[in-house]
Structures are given as C-alpha cells and as structure tokens.
Design a protein around this motif. Structure first.
Motif, PDB file in Angstrom:
ATOM      1  N   LEU A 106       0.839  -1.199   0.000  1.00 19.18           N
ATOM      2  CA  LEU A 106       0.000   0.000   0.000  1.00 19.18           C
ATOM      3  C   LEU A 106       0.872   1.246   0.000  1.00 19.18           C
ATOM      4  O   LEU A 106       1.941   1.264   0.614  1.00 19.18           O
ATOM      5  CB  LEU A 106      -0.898   0.017   1.236  1.00 19.18           C
ATOM      6  CG  LEU A 106      -1.771  -1.218   1.453  1.00 19.18           C
ATOM      7  CD1 LEU A 106      -2.530  -1.092   2.760  1.00 19.18           C
ATOM      8  CD2 LEU A 106      -2.714  -1.424   0.287  1.00 19.18           C
ATOM      9  N   THR A 107       0.396   2.282  -0.654  1.00 19.07           N
ATOM     10  CA  THR A 107       1.082   3.568  -0.647  1.00 19.07           C
ATOM     11  C   THR A 107       0.060   4.664  -0.392  1.00 19.07           C
ATOM     12  O   THR A 107      -0.974   4.729  -1.066  1.00 19.07           O
ATOM     13  CB  THR A 107       1.787   3.839  -1.997  1.00 19.07           C
ATOM     14  OG1 THR A 107       2.707   2.779  -2.257  1.00 19.07           O
ATOM     15  CG2 THR A 107       2.535   5.171  -1.954  1.00 19.07           C
ATOM     16  N   LYS A 108       0.356   5.487   0.595  1.00 23.16           N
ATOM     17  CA  LYS A 108      -0.474   6.659   0.882  1.00 23.16           C
ATOM     18  C   LYS A 108       0.013   7.768  -0.045  1.00 23.16           C
ATOM     19  O   LYS A 108       1.116   8.269   0.110  1.00 23.16           O
ATOM     20  CB  LYS A 108      -0.325   7.049   2.350  1.00 23.16           C
ATOM     21  CG  LYS A 108      -1.251   8.138   2.796  1.00 23.16           C
ATOM     22  CD  LYS A 108      -1.101   8.353   4.299  1.00 23.16           C
ATOM     23  CE  LYS A 108      -2.091   9.384   4.795  1.00 23.16           C
ATOM     24  NZ  LYS A 108      -2.006   9.534   6.260  1.00 23.16           N
ATOM     25  N   VAL A 109      -0.820   8.135  -1.040  1.00 27.23           N
ATOM     26  CA  VAL A 109      -0.388   9.110  -2.049  1.00 27.23           C
ATOM     27  C   VAL A 109      -0.870  10.525  -1.750  1.00 27.23           C
ATOM     28  O   VAL A 109      -0.400  11.476  -2.364  1.00 27.23           O
ATOM     29  CB  VAL A 109      -0.815   8.680  -3.473  1.00 27.23           C
ATOM     30  CG1 VAL A 109      -0.087   7.397  -3.883  1.00 27.23           C
ATOM     31  CG2 VAL A 109      -2.319   8.501  -3.576  1.00 27.23           C
ATOM     32  N   ALA A 110      -1.820  10.665  -0.820  1.00 26.07           N
ATOM     33  CA  ALA A 110      -2.318  11.960  -0.361  1.00 26.07           C
ATOM     34  C   ALA A 110      -2.946  11.713   1.009  1.00 26.07           C
ATOM     35  O   ALA A 110      -3.003  10.575   1.472  1.00 26.07           O
ATOM     36  CB  ALA A 110      -3.334  12.545  -1.342  1.00 26.07           C
ATOM     37  N   ASP A 111      -3.423  12.784   1.650  1.00 24.87           N
ATOM     38  CA  ASP A 111      -3.967  12.635   3.002  1.00 24.87           C
ATOM     39  C   ASP A 111      -4.949  11.484   3.147  1.00 24.87           C
ATOM     40  O   ASP A 111      -4.883  10.728   4.091  1.00 24.87           O
ATOM     41  CB  ASP A 111      -4.649  13.934   3.460  1.00 24.87           C
ATOM     42  CG  ASP A 111      -3.642  14.965   3.932  1.00 24.87           C
ATOM     43  OD1 ASP A 111      -2.479  14.586   4.192  1.00 24.87           O
ATOM     44  OD2 ASP A 111      -4.028  16.134   4.050  1.00 24.87           O
ATOM     45  N   ASN A 112      -5.884  11.343   2.245  1.00 24.56           N
ATOM     46  CA  ASN A 112      -6.915  10.315   2.358  1.00 24.56           C
ATOM     47  C   ASN A 112      -6.977   9.396   1.142  1.00 24.56           C
ATOM     48  O   ASN A 112      -8.005   8.783   0.884  1.00 24.56           O
ATOM     49  CB  ASN A 112      -8.292  10.971   2.554  1.00 24.56           C
ATOM     50  CG  ASN A 112      -8.342  11.760   3.843  1.00 24.56           C
ATOM     51  OD1 ASN A 112      -7.766  11.372   4.848  1.00 24.56           O
ATOM     52  ND2 ASN A 112      -9.026  12.879   3.806  1.00 24.56           N
ATOM     53  N   THR A 113      -5.880   9.307   0.406  1.00 22.24           N
ATOM     54  CA  THR A 113      -5.880   8.534  -0.833  1.00 22.24           C
ATOM     55  C   THR A 113      -4.770   7.492  -0.805  1.00 22.24           C
ATOM     56  O   THR A 113      -3.636   7.797  -0.445  1.00 22.24           O
ATOM     57  CB  THR A 113      -5.684   9.462  -2.046  1.00 22.24           C
ATOM     58  OG1 THR A 113      -6.688  10.483  -2.000  1.00 22.24           O
ATOM     59  CG2 THR A 113      -5.815   8.693  -3.347  1.00 22.24           C
ATOM     60  N   TYR A 114      -5.152   6.260  -1.190  1.00 20.94           N
ATOM     61  CA  TYR A 114      -4.219   5.139  -1.157  1.00 20.94           C
ATOM     62  C   TYR A 114      -4.266   4.391  -2.480  1.00 20.94           C
ATOM     63  O   TYR A 114      -5.304   4.362  -3.149  1.00 20.94           O
ATOM     64  CB  TYR A 114      -4.607   4.154  -0.047  1.00 20.94           C
ATOM     65  CG  TYR A 114      -4.547   4.743   1.335  1.00 20.94           C
ATOM     66  CD1 TYR A 114      -3.418   4.578   2.124  1.00 20.94           C
ATOM     67  CD2 TYR A 114      -5.612   5.465   1.851  1.00 20.94           C
ATOM     68  CE1 TYR A 114      -3.356   5.116   3.405  1.00 20.94           C
ATOM     69  CE2 TYR A 114      -5.563   6.014   3.117  1.00 20.94           C
ATOM     70  CZ  TYR A 114      -4.432   5.832   3.893  1.00 20.94           C
ATOM     71  OH  TYR A 114      -4.378   6.383   5.151  1.00 20.94           O
ATOM     72  N   ILE A 115      -3.140   3.765  -2.827  1.00 20.41           N
ATOM     73  CA  ILE A 115      -3.111   2.798  -3.912  1.00 20.41           C
ATOM     74  C   ILE A 115      -2.537   1.508  -3.324  1.00 20.41           C
ATOM     75  O   ILE A 115      -1.785   1.534  -2.348  1.00 20.41           O
ATOM     76  CB  ILE A 115      -2.302   3.264  -5.141  1.00 20.41           C
ATOM     77  CG1 ILE A 115      -0.863   3.603  -4.767  1.00 20.41           C
ATOM     78  CG2 ILE A 115      -2.976   4.427  -5.828  1.00 20.41           C
ATOM     79  CD1 ILE A 115       0.032   3.874  -5.965  1.00 20.41           C
ATOM     80  N   GLY A 116      -2.918   0.389  -3.935  1.00 17.45           N
ATOM     81  CA  GLY A 116      -2.423  -0.890  -3.448  1.00 17.45           C
ATOM     82  C   GLY A 116      -2.220  -1.855  -4.589  1.00 17.45           C
ATOM     83  O   GLY A 116      -2.926  -1.803  -5.609  1.00 17.45           O
ATOM     84  N   THR A 117      -1.228  -2.732  -4.424  1.00 15.08           N
ATOM     85  CA  THR A 117      -0.973  -3.783  -5.393  1.00 15.08           C
ATOM     86  C   THR A 117      -0.796  -5.104  -4.639  1.00 15.08           C
ATOM     87  O   THR A 117      -0.434  -5.117  -3.461  1.00 15.08           O
ATOM     88  CB  THR A 117       0.294  -3.507  -6.231  1.00 15.08           C
ATOM     89  OG1 THR A 117       1.428  -3.416  -5.351  1.00 15.08           O
ATOM     90  CG2 THR A 117       0.166  -2.219  -7.033  1.00 15.08           C
TER      91      THR A 117
END
Length: 176
Positions: free
Chosen positions: A91-102
C-alpha cells in the motif's frame, strides 16, 4: 458485546443506503490505514454467491506494517476446504486520504479514499475458476468500528453483473 453487534448492524444499514464516500465525513472513529493496519490482526469472513448462499468461509492471519507512506499487509488465508492462500498487499499513501495498493493477484492497482470511518476502493482481482482464473471487479467498503475492529463489505462484479459478496470482520489479536 451487544454494542459491537448494534454497531455492525448500523454499519450494514448505512452501507446499504449510501454509495458515496463523502457520506461518512465526520463519522468517528476516523479510519487511517497506517494506524489500523499495524501489527498482528486476524480476520474472519465468508463469500456468498449472487443468491446470498454462503459458498466459502475463511480465517486470515495478517501481519501489517508501515514505514512512512508505504505499508505491507502480509495475509495468509485458511479456507474452510483446507486450502491456504497468501496475498501480500503493498500500500502507498499518495495523499492525506488517498491510497493505492498492489498484490500478486490484483490486476493493476487498487485505488481508494478514506473519509471519516470509511474506506472505499475498487480493483480487479484474479480469482480461481474451474481450471484457471477469471478477473472480477471488487467494490470494497471498509468501516472502522473502534480502534481494534473493522468490518469489510465487498460486492463482486463480472461484466457489470453482481456475482457475489464478501464480508470480513478484522480485529487486532490483542482485542480478543
């Protein structure tokens, strides 16, 4: 325990009536993935077909960690038919409330947003089917119940049609 069940019922009712993440603005406790998904967690879940029949049950052990904006969820699933399955989410937190995951069985990236006590994310998952796999779309909603417990409700779709649901209850091991 009665309060936990009442909370679960309320969350399920809210999820059924709402389809926008913004509906959870200000709902406490606030869900921060990098705070909840830390340490040892255990999950219990079921998969239902489109008619609502439970087709599979499982327990999962989750070893979760974060370093800065990056998290790892190392999951081991123990299915009711004796199978074991491993999935490692990055998981990567890309902004305060936004995440991406692989993950190995996720097609591309999962993208999600947290607001209040909720996370909503959508992704494609390769699932076993007959002698191979098929890709299904997962519309995933997580709701933080308290600092130690979270419920996850997922709708599975193929070609735009609902093919089933997944319900998961996750808690910190020390909360048992």
């Amino acid at each position: 325990m009665k309060q936990v069940w009442l909370g679960l019922i309320a969350v399920c009712l809210l999820a059924g009536c709402s389809s926008k993440i913004e509906d959870y603005q200000g709902v406490e406790p606030a869900l921060h993935l990098d705070e909840f998904f830390v340490g040892d967690l255990v999950a219990y879940g079921m998969v239902q077909d489109r008619s609502g029949k439970v087709t599979q049950r499982f327990r999962a052990e989750i070893d979760a960690s974060w370093e800065g904006a990056n998290g790892v969820l190392d999951e081991v699933f123990y299915w009711d038919d004796g199978r074991e399955q491993t999935r490692v989410w990055r998981l990567t937190k890309v902004a305060d409330n936004t995440y991406i995951g692989t993950a190995g069985d996720v097609v591309g990236e999962a993208r999600g947003t947290t607001v209040g006590n909720a996370l909503h994310w959508v992704y494609q998952l390769e699932v076993p089917f007959r002698d191979g796999t098929i890709s299904v779309t997962l519309d995933d909603w997580m709701f933080l119940l308290d600092e130690n417990r979270l419920i996850n409700k997922t709708e599975m779709r193929k070609f735009g049609f609902r093919v089933g649901d997944i319900t998961i209850f996750i808690e910190r091991k020390q909360a048992q």
